[in-house]
Design a protein around this motif. Structure first.
Motif, PDB file in Angstrom:
ATOM      1  N   MET A   1       0.819  -1.194   0.000  1.00 14.97           N
ATOM      2  CA  MET A   1       0.000   0.000   0.000  1.00 14.97           C
ATOM      3  C   MET A   1       0.864   1.260   0.000  1.00 14.97           C
ATOM      4  O   MET A   1       0.599   2.185  -0.745  1.00 14.97           O
ATOM      5  CB  MET A   1      -0.912  -0.041   1.230  1.00 14.97           C
ATOM      6  CG  MET A   1      -1.815   1.140   1.374  1.00 14.97           C
ATOM      7  SD  MET A   1      -3.038   1.117   0.063  1.00 14.97           S
ATOM      8  CE  MET A   1      -3.972   2.521   0.481  1.00 14.97           C
ATOM      9  N   LYS A   2       1.909   1.254   0.826  1.00 16.01           N
ATOM     10  CA  LYS A   2       2.788   2.420   0.884  1.00 16.01           C
ATOM     11  C   LYS A   2       3.540   2.596  -0.443  1.00 16.01           C
ATOM     12  O   LYS A   2       3.742   3.715  -0.895  1.00 16.01           O
ATOM     13  CB  LYS A   2       3.797   2.277   2.026  1.00 16.01           C
ATOM     14  CG  LYS A   2       3.208   2.484   3.389  1.00 16.01           C
ATOM     15  CD  LYS A   2       4.307   2.408   4.442  1.00 16.01           C
ATOM     16  CE  LYS A   2       3.731   2.601   5.828  1.00 16.01           C
ATOM     17  NZ  LYS A   2       4.770   2.540   6.856  1.00 16.01           N
ATOM     18  N   LYS A   3       3.926   1.470  -1.029  1.00 19.28           N
ATOM     19  CA  LYS A   3       4.638   1.527  -2.297  1.00 19.28           C
ATOM     20  C   LYS A   3       3.761   2.118  -3.389  1.00 19.28           C
ATOM     21  O   LYS A   3       4.189   2.968  -4.163  1.00 19.28           O
ATOM     22  CB  LYS A   3       5.066   0.114  -2.705  1.00 19.28           C
ATOM     23  CG  LYS A   3       6.518  -0.069  -2.895  1.00 19.28           C
ATOM     24  CD  LYS A   3       6.798  -1.463  -3.377  1.00 19.28           C
ATOM     25  CE  LYS A   3       8.256  -1.780  -3.131  1.00 19.28           C
ATOM     26  NZ  LYS A   3       8.637  -3.063  -3.648  1.00 19.28           N
ATOM     27  N   THR A   4       2.529   1.682  -3.455  1.00 15.51           N
ATOM     28  CA  THR A   4       1.596   2.159  -4.464  1.00 15.51           C
ATOM     29  C   THR A   4       1.332   3.652  -4.281  1.00 15.51           C
ATOM     30  O   THR A   4       1.336   4.416  -5.253  1.00 15.51           O
ATOM     31  CB  THR A   4       0.269   1.388  -4.391  1.00 15.51           C
ATOM     32  OG1 THR A   4       0.545  -0.011  -4.454  1.00 15.51           O
ATOM     33  CG2 THR A   4      -0.651   1.755  -5.528  1.00 15.51           C
ATOM     34  N   CYS A   5       1.127   4.049  -3.060  1.00 15.21           N
ATOM     35  CA  CYS A   5       0.855   5.455  -2.768  1.00 15.21           C
ATOM     36  C   CYS A   5       2.048   6.325  -3.137  1.00 15.21           C
ATOM     37  O   CYS A   5       1.891   7.381  -3.760  1.00 15.21           O
ATOM     38  CB  CYS A   5       0.504   5.611  -1.292  1.00 15.21           C
ATOM     39  SG  CYS A   5       0.044   7.286  -0.841  1.00 15.21           S
TER      40      CYS A   5
END
Length: 109
Positions: A1-5
């Motif tokens: 999730m952090k990577k995508t954001c």
């Protein structure tokens, strides 16, 4: 999730954060810059530039001579470099000491 954001934020910054023309080194001043054949220096201006260019040329030749003396360059390399510097100076002199001001053409991908 952090990577995508973080990828989304990075891509937004890259898309909207800077102008593509600026990214390629083009600035608004470059487009307004005159082309070589439109610029003519007066005789006194040419003499001033010629004197400065001669000083620069002689100092650069001194540096090349020192490199040859210290063994950084071979005598042939030093001769070739100073020959090229003389050619450049003569080219400037032939064109009234006005450098080439056209934008370089880069191949488009």
């Amino acid at each position: 999730m952090k990577k995508t954001c973080s990828l989304i934020i990075l891509s937004m910054v890259l898309l909207f954060g800077f102008d593509l023309a600026t990214a390629h080194g083009e600035t608004p001043q470059m487009e307004k810059r005159p082309v070589t054949h439109q610029v003519k220096l007066k005789a006194d201006q040419q003499k001033q530039i010629e004197a400065l260019e001669q000083q620069i040329l002689s100092k650069r030749k001194e540096v090349i001579e020192k490199y040859v003396q210290y063994g950084v360059l071979t005598k042939e390399q030093g001769t070739q470099i100073t020959k090229r510097m003389d050619e450049h100076y003569n080219h400037l002199k032939e064109n009234g000491f006005v450098p080439l001001l056209k934008k370089p053409k880069h191949p488009r991908p």
